[in-house]
Scaffold this active site. Sequence first.
Site, PDB file in Angstrom:
ATOM      1  CG  HIS A   1     -10.336  25.342  -4.220  1.00 58.30           C
ATOM      2  ND1 HIS A   1      -9.784  24.870  -5.386  1.00 58.30           N
ATOM      3  CD2 HIS A   1     -11.387  26.130  -4.597  1.00 58.30           C
ATOM      4  CE1 HIS A   1     -10.468  25.342  -6.419  1.00 58.30           C
ATOM      5  NE2 HIS A   1     -11.449  26.116  -5.966  1.00 58.30           N
ATOM      6  CD  GLU A   2     -14.022  27.880  -2.023  1.00 59.38           C
ATOM      7  OE1 GLU A   2     -13.957  29.031  -2.471  1.00 59.38           O
ATOM      8  OE2 GLU A   2     -14.502  26.937  -2.688  1.00 59.38           O
TER       9      GLU A   2
ATOM     10  CG  HIS B   1     -10.711  30.953  -5.314  1.00 56.79           C
ATOM     11  ND1 HIS B   1     -10.093  30.853  -6.533  1.00 56.79           N
ATOM     12  CD2 HIS B   1     -11.599  29.902  -5.247  1.00 56.79           C
ATOM     13  CE1 HIS B   1     -10.562  29.790  -7.190  1.00 56.79           C
ATOM     14  NE2 HIS B   1     -11.468  29.189  -6.419  1.00 56.79           N
TER      15      HIS B   1
ATOM     16  CG  HIS C   1     -11.011  27.319 -10.718  1.00 55.85           C
ATOM     17  ND1 HIS C   1     -12.293  27.577 -11.125  1.00 55.85           N
ATOM     18  CD2 HIS C   1     -11.064  27.196  -9.368  1.00 55.85           C
ATOM     19  CE1 HIS C   1     -13.093  27.601 -10.061  1.00 55.85           C
ATOM     20  NE2 HIS C   1     -12.363  27.381  -8.986  1.00 55.85           N
ATOM     21  CB  CYS C   2      -4.488  25.409 -10.957  1.00 57.55           C
ATOM     22  SG  CYS C   2      -2.903  24.880 -11.612  1.00 57.55           S
TER      23      CYS C   2
ATOM     24  CB  CYS D   1      -2.913  22.371  -8.731  1.00 62.94           C
ATOM     25  SG  CYS D   1      -2.830  23.886  -7.765  1.00 62.94           S
TER      26      CYS D   1
ATOM     27  CB  CYS E   1       0.754  23.045  -9.074  1.00 64.07           C
ATOM     28  SG  CYS E   1       0.284  24.660  -9.719  1.00 64.07           S
TER      29      CYS E   1
END
Lengths: 452, 191
Positions: free
Chosen positions: B130-131, B134, B140-141, B146, B165
């Site tokens: 996640h990080e 970015h 953000h999805c 996702c 995703c």
Amino acid sequence: MRQHWAILVVDDEPVMRESLAAWLAEDGYSVDVAASGREAIASAEGRDYAIYFIDLKMPPGIDGVETMMEIRKLHPEAAVIIMTAFATVDTAITAMKEGAQEYIVKPCNPEEISLLVGRIIKVKNLQRENLILRKKLAKQYSFHDIISKSSKMREVFELIREVASLKSTVLIQGESGTGKELVARAIHCSGERAARPFVAVSCAALAETLLESELFGHERGAFTGATERKRGKFELADGGTLFLDEIADISAKLQVDLLRVLQERSFFRVGGTEEVGVDVRVIAATRVNLQEAVHAGSFRDDLFYRLNVINIRIPPLRERREDIPLLAREFIERLSHELGKDVENVTEEALKLMIDHDWPGNVRELENAIERAVVTAKSRVLDEDDFAFLRGEARCARPWAVPDNLPLEEVENRVIAATLRRTHGNIKEASAILGIDRSTLYDRIKKHGIPR
Amino acid sequence: MRHLGLGAAGTVDGEALDLAAASLAARIGLPVRRTPSFPAPTYAYDPRRRQFSSTLIMHHALARIPEGAEKLLVVTECDIFIPMLSFVFGQAQLDGPVAVLSLARLRQEFHGLPPNRSLFLVRVAKEAVHEVGHTFGLTHCPDRQCVMSLATNVAQLDAKGGDLCTGCAILMGETIRHLPPETLEASGGGT
């Protein structure tokens, strides 16, 4: 997902503003930062943001609440979130009173701020969607700035389309404030003359001699003060349309002159000997029944028939009450913007009040009423109280004849007695209606010996 | 060779670092190289909040990006924050070179619950991607499955999936394909 909304973070502390900006950017928002209130106002002057995060304490210069107030002057719809490290009830009340949408204490839970931003953006999205739909709707119901969904007005629009490209004279009949000039302009703009001038003259506004000179122009020296040749409205409208409003008000002499122009398509300037030829389509309008004026002998029948080649009757607003909500919302949107107010809607109860009103002054009166309500509005939504003046006007709508030989004292006596009867002796209510304080009302009751 | 840098700030759970590396390599599609450990982030400690400033940790890491590393993820056991928020799981520079991830709140014990090692490691795998996502410009999805969807608590973190995703995976692939030419040359030189 990249968002089309922008957010401004205002804080004098660099780590604070940059970290919040970075956190919001991860959500896809376009985020700008400002280190002071003045910087924030400068940013807001160039761009409107969906949300303004503003720190309450920002030395030196202007603080968070002052910054918010300045930004709201620029963007009355701005959603402002005031941030503070030290929450006090007083500052929270001040911030909310001055229009902050939210007031949050640092640090706050990520979930809380995420929900808050999400909620504001959801409202912004709905507002945007609403605006788009309303514009689509307005377009659907508007014809050259005339807004209506009534079947009677649809027939008028149809007639306008049919006659727009003809050369024939048109007579528009309708009460004051129904939009006769708008219809005339719509005819002009829908036809082949659209690129040529549209010249409007109010025949009621000028004295006979002035109107003659206004319509036909004058030669130098034609009368005292005519220091040079002046072209009249007929010449100015050459190739286009001349709109003669309040045609019933023209003098007998001007009726003859006008008839001649309509027949000959030429005229003489005042004091002139040279005949001037013009190609002008004449659209005349009247608020009175011109046929009755013909019967009464105040209007020439031959001119009437010349003008009345095509007749368009605009129904008064009371005959198309279904247009009132549409018109009211359109006026609110426009006037709120023009007057720098943040009024954005009207309650169903207020609309009902407007629908029930008879509007003797028609659309113009409705527009004036909305303007009055918008100017004095205390909230973003106009309610019944904002239109209380309509109730008063409705009561006064019936013409009131002043009785003969009635002393003022007696008038006062009767008015107070009638008001007390209506309020069933309620002094508070009666004094409010009469616009005097209760002690004055008691004095008058005593003075006139009025029974309660 | 073009790669992702992964570094520990202070002493960090070794298995968690291994799992973060494997998850990044699999989901981002670039090899991961471990960098020598960074010092424990005592410089970022805020005694009033008893937490560590993630912004200061990122600033510290910015000056220490290993040569050839496209992005650098710094992992710490410390509970981190940004001034506005009571905590963050991690912080990243959108489209920037550095991200930081805290393991503190990924542990069940932090929340007063019995330890759950496997759940902890799954959370590490998700948050690392996640990080770093970015730093490749992914925001953000809206797809809650996702890995790039926003999680503001562990329940949301556990509810989302560990993969990108389809849409985010395409964006990530495009970003990597369009990396600056000099980076591609460096990559070519390494193979």
